[in-house]
Design a protein around this motif. Structure first.
Motif, mmCIF file in Angstrom:
data_model
loop_
_atom_site.group_PDB
_atom_site.id
_atom_site.type_symbol
_atom_site.label_atom_id
_atom_site.label_comp_id
_atom_site.label_asym_id
_atom_site.label_seq_id
_atom_site.Cartn_x
_atom_site.Cartn_y
_atom_site.Cartn_z
ATOM 1 N N PHE A 27 46.053 44.834 40.221
ATOM 2 C CA PHE A 27 46.792 43.983 39.306
ATOM 3 C C PHE A 27 45.824 43.363 38.305
ATOM 4 C CE2 PHE A 27 49.787 43.474 43.029
ATOM 5 C CZ PHE A 27 50.816 44.210 42.451
ATOM 6 N N LEU A 28 46.286 43.244 37.058
ATOM 7 C CA LEU A 28 45.493 42.633 35.993
ATOM 8 C C LEU A 28 46.225 41.416 35.465
ATOM 9 C CD1 LEU A 28 43.105 42.783 33.917
ATOM 10 C CD2 LEU A 28 44.681 44.072 32.454
ATOM 11 N N GLY A 29 45.568 40.241 35.561
ATOM 12 C CA GLY A 29 46.104 39.033 34.947
ATOM 13 C C GLY A 29 45.330 38.773 33.670
ATOM 14 N N GLY A 30 44.493 37.736 33.690
ATOM 15 C CA GLY A 30 43.648 37.478 32.531
ATOM 16 C C GLY A 30 42.453 38.402 32.442
ATOM 17 N N GLY A 31 42.041 38.960 33.581
ATOM 18 C CA GLY A 31 40.940 39.915 33.605
ATOM 19 C C GLY A 31 39.562 39.297 33.501
ATOM 20 N N THR A 32 39.456 37.972 33.590
ATOM 21 C CA THR A 32 38.168 37.321 33.350
ATOM 22 C C THR A 32 37.148 37.595 34.450
ATOM 23 O OG1 THR A 32 39.012 35.281 34.339
ATOM 24 C CG2 THR A 32 39.157 35.488 31.947
ATOM 25 N N ASN A 33 37.599 38.017 35.622
ATOM 26 C CA ASN A 33 36.679 38.423 36.684
ATOM 27 C C ASN A 33 36.726 39.926 36.917
ATOM 28 O OD1 ASN A 33 36.441 37.935 40.271
ATOM 29 N ND2 ASN A 33 34.784 38.205 38.819
ATOM 30 N N LEU A 34 37.932 40.475 36.992
ATOM 31 C CA LEU A 34 38.087 41.887 37.296
ATOM 32 C C LEU A 34 37.398 42.776 36.259
ATOM 33 C CD1 LEU A 34 39.299 44.242 38.893
ATOM 34 C CD2 LEU A 34 41.427 43.936 37.588
ATOM 35 N N VAL A 35 37.595 42.492 34.993
ATOM 36 C CA VAL A 35 37.005 43.347 33.958
ATOM 37 C C VAL A 35 35.483 43.298 34.006
ATOM 38 C CG1 VAL A 35 36.806 43.715 31.471
ATOM 39 C CG2 VAL A 35 39.040 43.225 32.478
ATOM 40 N N ASP A 36 34.925 42.123 34.258
ATOM 41 C CA ASP A 36 33.468 42.031 34.411
ATOM 42 C C ASP A 36 32.983 42.915 35.551
ATOM 43 O OD1 ASP A 36 33.129 40.310 32.307
ATOM 44 O OD2 ASP A 36 32.989 38.499 33.520
ATOM 45 N N LEU A 37 33.698 42.890 36.670
ATOM 46 C CA LEU A 37 33.288 43.689 37.821
ATOM 47 C C LEU A 37 33.482 45.177 37.565
ATOM 48 C CD1 LEU A 37 34.675 41.482 40.731
ATOM 49 C CD2 LEU A 37 32.318 41.675 39.928
ATOM 50 N N MET A 38 34.448 45.528 36.739
ATOM 51 C CA MET A 38 34.607 46.930 36.357
ATOM 52 C C MET A 38 33.429 47.394 35.507
ATOM 53 S SD MET A 38 38.704 46.892 35.546
ATOM 54 C CE MET A 38 38.716 48.517 34.796
ATOM 55 N N LYS A 39 32.955 46.524 34.638
ATOM 56 C CA LYS A 39 31.835 46.885 33.768
ATOM 57 C C LYS A 39 30.564 47.149 34.571
ATOM 58 C CE LYS A 39 33.454 44.284 29.722
ATOM 59 N NZ LYS A 39 33.182 43.111 28.845
ATOM 60 N N THR A 40 30.376 46.420 35.659
ATOM 61 C CA THR A 40 29.166 46.591 36.463
ATOM 62 C C THR A 40 29.325 47.653 37.548
ATOM 63 O OG1 THR A 40 29.842 44.822 37.981
ATOM 64 C CG2 THR A 40 28.465 44.201 36.092
ATOM 65 N N GLY A 41 30.558 48.178 37.722
ATOM 66 C CA GLY A 41 30.785 49.204 38.723
ATOM 67 C C GLY A 41 31.127 48.681 40.100
ATOM 68 N N VAL A 42 31.235 47.362 40.251
ATOM 69 C CA VAL A 42 31.639 46.805 41.543
ATOM 70 C C VAL A 42 33.089 47.157 41.843
ATOM 71 C CG1 VAL A 42 31.976 44.667 42.852
ATOM 72 C CG2 VAL A 42 29.950 44.949 41.417
ATOM 73 N N GLU A 43 33.947 47.017 40.854
ATOM 74 C CA GLU A 43 35.352 47.430 40.967
ATOM 75 C C GLU A 43 35.539 48.713 40.165
ATOM 76 O OE1 GLU A 43 37.873 46.302 42.629
ATOM 77 O OE2 GLU A 43 37.519 44.192 43.125
ATOM 78 N N ARG A 44 36.250 49.680 40.765
ATOM 79 C CA ARG A 44 36.477 50.961 40.089
ATOM 80 C C ARG A 44 37.933 51.395 40.263
ATOM 81 N NH1 ARG A 44 32.369 54.091 38.699
ATOM 82 N NH2 ARG A 44 33.416 55.999 39.400
ATOM 83 N N PRO A 45 38.870 50.607 39.743
ATOM 84 C CA PRO A 45 40.281 50.958 39.913
ATOM 85 C C PRO A 45 40.656 52.201 39.116
ATOM 86 C CG PRO A 45 40.064 49.123 38.405
ATOM 87 C CD PRO A 45 38.699 49.374 38.966
ATOM 88 N N ALA A 46 41.586 52.967 39.670
ATOM 89 C CA ALA A 46 42.098 54.138 38.959
ATOM 90 C C ALA A 46 43.181 53.746 37.962
ATOM 91 C CB ALA A 46 42.651 55.151 39.947
ATOM 92 N N ARG A 47 43.798 52.563 38.200
ATOM 93 C CA ARG A 47 44.884 52.123 37.326
ATOM 94 C C ARG A 47 44.929 50.605 37.336
ATOM 95 N NH1 ARG A 47 50.974 53.991 38.612
ATOM 96 N NH2 ARG A 47 49.981 56.019 38.260
ATOM 97 N N LEU A 48 45.242 50.024 36.178
ATOM 98 C CA LEU A 48 45.486 48.596 36.077
ATOM 99 C C LEU A 48 46.971 48.365 35.826
ATOM 100 C CD1 LEU A 48 42.477 47.341 33.914
ATOM 101 C CD2 LEU A 48 42.723 47.302 36.395
ATOM 102 N N VAL A 49 47.550 47.474 36.610
ATOM 103 C CA VAL A 49 48.946 47.097 36.439
ATOM 104 C C VAL A 49 48.965 45.685 35.866
ATOM 105 C CG1 VAL A 49 51.158 46.696 37.573
ATOM 106 C CG2 VAL A 49 49.662 48.558 38.361
#
Length: 330
Positions: A27-49
């Protein structure tokens, strides 16, 4: 960054169904944490809802004095709401202390509760980390840990929870509501975060695929006189090295009720139940406040380079409670 799909959900059932159909979705809300973690490779979701269009953006006061806060309410709107400022001032103070204005405008209540630790070993995918890669080890125990846990840690993880907002919510007995494919559920925020134990990668008790829909604050008359105090290494926007959310009800110099939660000392917001019990019925004063802090911190197990937090938290608890007591006496 891994390539990912993107879908915008328009109703709660649809959002839950989208995530249920893809175990690698997030799930994507504001993305202020999730997107940062995606950039560093900690989170690697196949899809954002994307859930920002869901009808979960309200703040609704109850007649008995509580509040219902929707999961997509932004931190800025939460901090500015008159009922939050009037009934739970420590919550407003915690949110304002938690991030810059730009981040507060984007960050959501639900996302704030689910943000991940800022431990440098967790965010660096070249390093082992039991929270990110179960069984790989916790290098912070022997390495850089000056801002890590002194309460409730284990041999598997000593990282701390980063949220300021959650500390205030825990102090006021907040309840988290969520939706799953099997229906709705509720859990007290104090029980929402799992003890770190031997499985630090399992951070909450949310069922798989669950969507946070809101937070309920029950009536808490003592919360009208409350305070959040945060200590950080620089005056500008930074994560806490220690924080306190406190409320105090004093009558004729005696503490009738105390609410106390600590931040940046454990893997979750730490409700200081031992200190609360020590305070209830005590004469309000610095000696009683320091004794209550000592009772809570007796369980602390600091590492070689974060023992300063025990003294810091003792002083912080004592100072905040003293200020609240002095206000009550005016």
């Amino acid at each position: 960054m891994r390539e990912f799909g993107y879908e915008r959900a328009h109703d709660v059932a649809g959002a839950v169904a989208l995530l249920g159909a893809d175990p690698e979705a997030r799930f994507l809300g504001g993305g202020t944490n999730l997107v940062d973690l995606m950039k560093t490779g900690v989170e690697r979701p196949a899809r954002l809802v994307d859930v920002r269009d869901l009808p979960l953006g309200g703040i609704d006061p109850s007649e008995d004095g509580g509040l219902r806060i929707g999961a997509t309410v932004t931190n800025s709107d939460l901090a500015a709401h008159p009922h939050v400022r009037g009934r739970y001032p420590a919550l407003t103070q915690a949110v304002l202390a938690g991030a810059s204005g730009q981040l507060r405008n984007m960050a959501t209540v639900g996302g704030n509760l689910l943000q991940r630790t800022r431990c440098g070993y967790f965010t660096d995918v070249t390093k082992p980390c039991n929270k990110r890669d179960p069984g790989s080890g916790c290098p912070a125990i022997e390495g850089e840990h000056h801002n890590h846990a002194i309460l409730g840690a284990s041999a598997h993880c000593v990282a701390v929870h980063p949220s300021d907002m959650a500390v205030a919510l825990v102090a006021f007995d907040a309840v988290v509501s969520y939706e799953t494919a099997d229906g709705p559920g509720d859990v007290p925020l104090e029980d929402f975060y799992r003890p770190v134990g031997d499985a630090p990668h399992r951070e909450t008790v949310l069922p798989p695929g669950a969507l946070i829909t809101g937070v309920t604050l029950p009536p808490a008359p003592a919360a009208a006189r409350s305070r959040y105090r945060k200590v950080r290494e620089r005056a500008s926007y930074a994560f806490a090295i220690g924080s306190v959310a406190a409320a105090l009800d004093v009558h004729d110099g005696v503490v009738r009720e105390a609410r106390l939660a600590l931040g940046a000392v454990a893997s979750r917001p730490w409700r200081a139940r031992t200190a609360e019990r020590a305070l209830t019925g005590a004469r309000a004063g610095a000696d009683a406040f320091a004794a209550a802090a000592d009772a809570e911190l007796a369980a602390a197990e600091p590492l070689p380079r974060n023992g300063y937090k025990v003294t810091l938290m003792r002083n912080l608890i004592t100072a905040v409670l003293t200020e609240l007591a002095e206000e009550a006496a005016r």
